[in-house]
Design an enzyme around this catalytic site. Sequence first.
Site: not given
Length: 266
Positions: A49, A60, A175
């Site tokens: 990734e 994030d 994911y």
Amino acid sequence: MSRIQHTFAQLAAQGRKALIPYVTAGDPYPDQTVALMLAMADAGADVIELGVPFSDPMADGPVIQKAAERALTHGVGLRQVLAYVREFRAGNAATPVVLMGYANPVERYGIDAFVRDAKAAGVDGVLIVDYPPEECEAFAAALKAQALDPIFLLAPTSTPERMARIGKIASGYVYYVSLKGVTGAGHLDTEAVATAVPRIREHVSVPVGVGFGIRDAGTAQAVARVSDAVVIGSRLVQLLEAESRDNVAAAGASFIREIRAALDAL
């Protein structure tokens, strides 16, 4: 069959789990990104990734936010990311590459142009964090038309309805975000993951990867027992941040070999 689908099929036939490292393109040294990618693939990474630097990476935590800031300071944007993938493909034709990022750089680039150029560069899948499935069926269809896999996030808060919607359009893998929060936050609850993954599999037919909160061989192994893939990002980015230019690829490879050995010991 896409390169991602082929990789997961091979691993399933071997009874092995996929190892998916995340690194931010251009960090910590732009001229070492491709060397790092090649080294990780040689060390046992099954899918890479590659993060597209963005100024406001909402999902994030501080580690990857700082990595994106460093990359942007070096002038690394989406065009440079695609150039890294093209260069990587010259040395590795087998390991899938997934671009992970946010909608703004893609929309500034132009969606049709992005899909075209990603395919030409050798990208295999795309995960856009802030493209919910309800709003990107056309984008997913455009990716699939070029044999690129649209990959989506699922969270502990995802409803069965959301899982079913994603199951209809996702390909490659999904994911699963193992905790509530940003990348690198909190402590991994492996029991909660073990409960969640079977629920996800009721609604999706593609492999399930698990990320967020995986920091070492022990947590990677625990997650791999119940999932198809382990995604590890913040710990790797943090490790690489402290390395010299000459050693960054070797350090990344060493970390991947450690995690790969733990997964293969299952």
